[in-house]
Design a protein around this motif. Structure first.
Motif, short mmCIF file in Angstrom:
data_model
loop_
_atom_site.label_atom_id
_atom_site.label_comp_id
_atom_site.label_asym_id
_atom_site.label_seq_id
_atom_site.Cartn_x
_atom_site.Cartn_y
_atom_site.Cartn_z
N GLY A 87 22.68 -3.01 2.25
CA GLY A 87 22.18 -4.36 2.44
C GLY A 87 21.92 -4.68 3.89
N ASP A 88 22.35 -3.83 4.81
CA ASP A 88 22.17 -4.09 6.23
C ASP A 88 20.78 -3.74 6.71
N ARG A 89 20.02 -3.01 5.98
CA ARG A 89 18.67 -2.64 6.42
C ARG A 89 17.73 -3.78 6.21
N PRO A 90 16.82 -3.91 7.13
CA PRO A 90 15.83 -4.97 6.94
C PRO A 90 14.79 -4.52 5.92
N PRO A 91 14.18 -5.43 5.20
CA PRO A 91 13.16 -5.06 4.22
C PRO A 91 11.96 -4.45 4.94
N PRO A 92 11.27 -3.51 4.25
CA PRO A 92 10.10 -2.90 4.91
C PRO A 92 9.04 -3.95 5.15
N PRO A 93 8.30 -3.76 6.19
CA PRO A 93 7.27 -4.76 6.50
C PRO A 93 6.17 -4.72 5.45
N ILE A 94 5.60 -5.81 5.17
CA ILE A 94 4.50 -5.91 4.22
C ILE A 94 3.23 -5.54 4.98
N PRO A 95 2.48 -4.53 4.44
CA PRO A 95 1.28 -4.12 5.17
C PRO A 95 0.22 -5.22 5.12
N THR A 96 -0.56 -5.24 6.16
CA THR A 96 -1.63 -6.22 6.24
C THR A 96 -2.83 -5.69 5.45
N ALA A 97 -3.79 -6.54 5.24
CA ALA A 97 -5.00 -6.14 4.51
C ALA A 97 -5.74 -5.05 5.27
N ASP A 98 -5.74 -5.12 6.58
CA ASP A 98 -6.42 -4.09 7.38
C ASP A 98 -5.72 -2.74 7.23
N ASP A 99 -4.37 -2.76 7.19
CA ASP A 99 -3.62 -1.52 7.02
C ASP A 99 -3.91 -0.91 5.65
N LEU A 100 -3.93 -1.75 4.61
CA LEU A 100 -4.23 -1.26 3.26
C LEU A 100 -5.65 -0.70 3.18
N ALA A 101 -6.60 -1.38 3.78
CA ALA A 101 -8.00 -0.92 3.74
C ALA A 101 -8.14 0.42 4.46
N ALA A 102 -7.47 0.58 5.59
CA ALA A 102 -7.55 1.83 6.34
C ALA A 102 -6.91 2.96 5.54
N SER A 103 -5.77 2.69 4.91
CA SER A 103 -5.09 3.71 4.11
C SER A 103 -5.94 4.13 2.91
N LEU A 104 -6.50 3.15 2.20
CA LEU A 104 -7.35 3.46 1.04
C LEU A 104 -8.62 4.18 1.47
N SER A 105 -9.18 3.78 2.57
CA SER A 105 -10.40 4.42 3.06
C SER A 105 -10.14 5.89 3.38
N GLY A 106 -9.02 6.18 3.98
CA GLY A 106 -8.65 7.56 4.28
C GLY A 106 -8.46 8.39 3.02
N ARG A 107 -7.79 7.81 2.02
CA ARG A 107 -7.59 8.51 0.75
C ARG A 107 -8.92 8.78 0.05
N VAL A 108 -9.80 7.78 0.00
CA VAL A 108 -11.11 7.93 -0.64
C VAL A 108 -11.90 9.02 0.06
N ARG A 109 -11.88 9.03 1.38
CA ARG A 109 -12.59 10.05 2.16
C ARG A 109 -12.06 11.44 1.83
N ALA A 110 -10.74 11.58 1.73
CA ALA A 110 -10.13 12.87 1.41
C ALA A 110 -10.53 13.32 0.00
N ILE A 111 -10.53 12.39 -0.95
CA ILE A 111 -10.92 12.73 -2.33
C ILE A 111 -12.39 13.14 -2.38
N LEU A 112 -13.27 12.41 -1.69
CA LEU A 112 -14.71 12.75 -1.67
C LEU A 112 -14.93 14.11 -1.02
N ASP A 113 -14.23 14.40 0.07
CA ASP A 113 -14.38 15.71 0.72
C ASP A 113 -13.97 16.83 -0.23
N ALA A 114 -12.87 16.65 -0.94
CA ALA A 114 -12.41 17.67 -1.90
C ALA A 114 -13.41 17.83 -3.04
#
Length: 172
Positions: free
Chosen positions: A3-30
């Motif tokens: 219980g002493d750990r702080p909750p993980p930070p909630i990603p922002t919309a820009d962070d989610l978009a960047a993460s999804l964009s990277g995954r989509v790019r990797a899937i398209l390359d494959a």
């Protein structure tokens, strides 16, 4: 403790978009890599199939050309034997003309086969020149008039050749 750990930070919309964009790019390359491999394999298979088909067509055309050449040689030998036995020059002339027409038809068939196989034209042997101006010729009936009729019919179907005369064989 847990219980002493702080909750993980909630990603922002820009962070989610960047993460999804990277995954989509990797899937398209494959997917593009896999598609290129599939295309290359399909091209190899198509090339092998075409080579095999060409080999089969060449073998078939070569066999047909060889059979036509052998048949022409046999016909020429039989024609010479018939011409040697004929009794009248008129009959020999008609016989020679019919044989020349048949040889022309065989030559046309051989040329058509060579053209289909993209090969050089096949040359059939030229009929020999008669040794004497007049010869002792006599007509000998052909043992297989049905075969002669079939040959005349086949010769008539070839393009650019005159149709043989109707009726019984000139040697009959």
């Amino acid at each position: 403790m847990v219980g002493d750990r702080p909750p993980p930070p909630i990603p922002t919309a820009d962070d989610l978009a960047a993460s999804l964009s990277g995954r989509v790019r990797a899937i398209l390359d494959a997917a593009e890599h896999d598609a290129a491999a599939i295309r290359a394999a399909a091209q190899r298979d198509a090339d092998a199939y075409l080579q095999d088909a060409r080999r089969r067509v060449d073998a078939f055309a070569t066999g047909r050309a060889r059979r036509i050449s052998e048949t022409a040689d046999r016909l020429l030998a039989h024609a010479e034997a018939l011409a040697a036995r004929a009794t009248r020059a008129e009959q020999a002339g008609r016989l020679r003309q019919n044989i020349d027409t048949l040889l022309d038809a065989l030559a046309a068939a051989a040329e058509a086969i060579a053209a289909e196989a993209h090969r050089d034209p096949i040359t059939l042997p030229a009929p020999p020149e008669p040794e004497h101006e007049e010869s002792e010729l006599r007509a000998v009936p052909h043992p297989d008039d049905e075969a002669a009729a079939l040959v005349r019919a086949a010769a008539a179907l070839l393009p650019g050749r005159p149709k043989p005369p109707e009726g019984p064989s000139p040697t009959a």
